[in-house]
Motif scaffolding. Sequence first.
Motif, mmCIF file in Angstrom:
data_model
loop_
_atom_site.group_PDB
_atom_site.id
_atom_site.type_symbol
_atom_site.label_atom_id
_atom_site.label_comp_id
_atom_site.label_asym_id
_atom_site.label_seq_id
_atom_site.Cartn_x
_atom_site.Cartn_y
_atom_site.Cartn_z
ATOM 1 N N ILE A 148 0.869 -1.256 0.229
ATOM 2 C CA ILE A 148 -0.012 0.067 0.019
ATOM 3 C C ILE A 148 1.015 1.063 -0.013
ATOM 4 C CG2 ILE A 148 -1.713 1.425 1.507
ATOM 5 C CD1 ILE A 148 -2.823 -1.519 2.341
ATOM 6 N N LEU A 151 2.168 1.845 -3.552
ATOM 7 C CA LEU A 151 0.916 2.447 -4.297
ATOM 8 C C LEU A 151 0.884 4.018 -3.997
ATOM 9 C CD1 LEU A 151 -1.765 -0.273 -3.997
ATOM 10 C CD2 LEU A 151 -0.205 0.382 -6.161
ATOM 11 N N ASN A 152 0.989 4.489 -2.870
ATOM 12 C CA ASN A 152 0.747 5.798 -2.250
ATOM 13 C C ASN A 152 1.870 6.569 -2.946
ATOM 14 O OD1 ASN A 152 -0.587 8.044 -0.841
ATOM 15 N ND2 ASN A 152 1.535 7.945 0.198
ATOM 16 N N HIS A 155 1.363 6.753 -6.822
ATOM 17 C CA HIS A 155 0.188 7.672 -7.251
ATOM 18 C C HIS A 155 -0.315 8.084 -5.779
ATOM 19 C CE1 HIS A 155 0.366 4.924 -10.563
ATOM 20 N NE2 HIS A 155 0.112 5.759 -11.293
ATOM 21 N N SER A 157 -2.342 9.403 -2.771
ATOM 22 C CA SER A 157 -3.728 9.649 -2.740
ATOM 23 C C SER A 157 -4.251 9.431 -1.328
ATOM 24 C CB SER A 157 -4.672 8.895 -3.590
ATOM 25 O OG SER A 157 -6.091 8.780 -3.346
ATOM 26 N N TRP A 158 -5.212 10.072 -0.487
ATOM 27 C CA TRP A 158 -5.646 9.741 0.582
ATOM 28 C C TRP A 158 -6.483 8.378 0.885
ATOM 29 C CZ3 TRP A 158 -10.840 8.468 1.233
ATOM 30 C CH2 TRP A 158 -11.556 8.953 0.333
ATOM 31 N N TRP A 160 -5.087 5.530 -0.064
ATOM 32 C CA TRP A 160 -4.435 4.516 0.501
ATOM 33 C C TRP A 160 -4.043 4.481 2.062
ATOM 34 C CZ3 TRP A 160 -4.545 1.822 -3.365
ATOM 35 C CH2 TRP A 160 -4.353 2.074 -4.802
ATOM 36 N N TRP A 161 -4.202 5.783 2.702
ATOM 37 C CA TRP A 161 -4.002 5.908 4.015
ATOM 38 C C TRP A 161 -5.210 5.484 4.592
ATOM 39 C CZ3 TRP A 161 0.223 7.616 6.342
ATOM 40 C CH2 TRP A 161 1.208 8.152 5.327
ATOM 41 N N LEU A 163 -7.166 2.910 3.215
ATOM 42 C CA LEU A 163 -7.063 1.443 3.120
ATOM 43 C C LEU A 163 -5.859 0.925 4.139
ATOM 44 C CD1 LEU A 163 -7.664 -0.885 1.521
ATOM 45 C CD2 LEU A 163 -5.916 -0.226 -0.074
ATOM 46 N N ALA A 164 -4.860 1.768 4.448
ATOM 47 C CA ALA A 164 -3.913 1.203 5.345
ATOM 48 C C ALA A 164 -4.466 1.146 6.761
ATOM 49 C CB ALA A 164 -2.720 2.095 5.185
ATOM 50 N N TRP A 167 -6.601 -1.788 6.875
ATOM 51 C CA TRP A 167 -5.913 -3.145 6.889
ATOM 52 C C TRP A 167 -5.343 -3.482 8.433
ATOM 53 C CZ3 TRP A 167 -5.978 -7.344 4.025
ATOM 54 C CH2 TRP A 167 -4.821 -8.099 4.049
ATOM 55 N N TRP A 241 10.090 4.092 -4.706
ATOM 56 C CA TRP A 241 8.955 3.204 -5.107
ATOM 57 C C TRP A 241 9.185 2.110 -5.959
ATOM 58 C CZ3 TRP A 241 5.826 2.084 -9.160
ATOM 59 C CH2 TRP A 241 6.253 2.964 -10.533
#
Length: 324
Positions: A148, A151-152, A155, A157-158, A160-161, A163-164, A167, A241
């Motif tokens: 994750i 991915l952040n 690209h 994006s909030w 991913w935060w 989603l983290a 998770w 990354w």
Amino acid sequence: MSPMNEETKGQGAPRLGRGRDWILGGTLLLALLAAVHWSIGWGPLLAPWRELSPWLLGWLFLLTALSYALRAVRVHDYFRPRFNGQFPVVLRLSILHNTANNLLPMRAGEFVFPWLMRRYFGHGLLDSAAALLWIRLLDLHFLALIAILILNLSHPSWIWWGLALLWVGGLALVVLVSGMGETARLAGDGKIRSIIRRVLLAAPGDHWLVARVYGWTALIWSLKFAAFTSLLRFFLPLDLWRLLAGVMGAELSSVLPFHGIAGSGSYELAAVAALAPLGVDPKLALAGAVNLHLFLLGSTLILGGLAFLLPKSAGKAAVSQAFS
């Protein structure tokens, strides 16, 4: 036959892979040697090592060694208070287990953990294997968190935060599952039910234990990724990354249906498969992966050799304390 009798049968040396595993592993190793020889050449591939600072190399080795030591801390904490006062023995066990994992084909090294747990501590084979399964699930959980992060970084994006956070919150399921061992109604025959129940009972049931073990897991992988991405950057000057993605691919080679001797071939294939779609030239990716793998194997052999200097037992006083 009772589970205890089945475990007693396994007191000898662990199974270190079938003949076909070694044949396939040897084939992958030969294929890697041929691929490097004909596509890059061993001279050009190894030449950059002459420019690598010994201080930097020593620092990266220290980070890697610390990650190995923290694996032992994690095991020691997982089985507390059983292993109180016996950390040097746990450190020996953990390093030898990881050494076997890095050197044997088809993940046969995983069998070393329950075997050493029985040999050093008299711990049941099935119970040790069940605990190792939960530790590996936590490893995969944190690797998904790193994915994750990748991915952040690629690209931002909030999303991913968020989603983290979701998770990480899912770790609460570990505590819930652990409480099902005694009460769950399980399908299947008696032997299968017994194995499933022991796996559930081996889960870290206390939420503080889950938090601590996951914290050790996060430190272990953070140190390893810091060391490996730093070294890979020396051979492949890429964005962070992309470097993380390359290391991630190499580390996830262990879940492939094939795994070469010392990971040779499968480790490099997974790294190239992760880097090539990101615009990295496959030959450069292969060179970087091979050099990273050489560092891993060198560190493994050094630490594995040093592990034999550690004690096999902690003495009667420590053992009495551990079981009191």
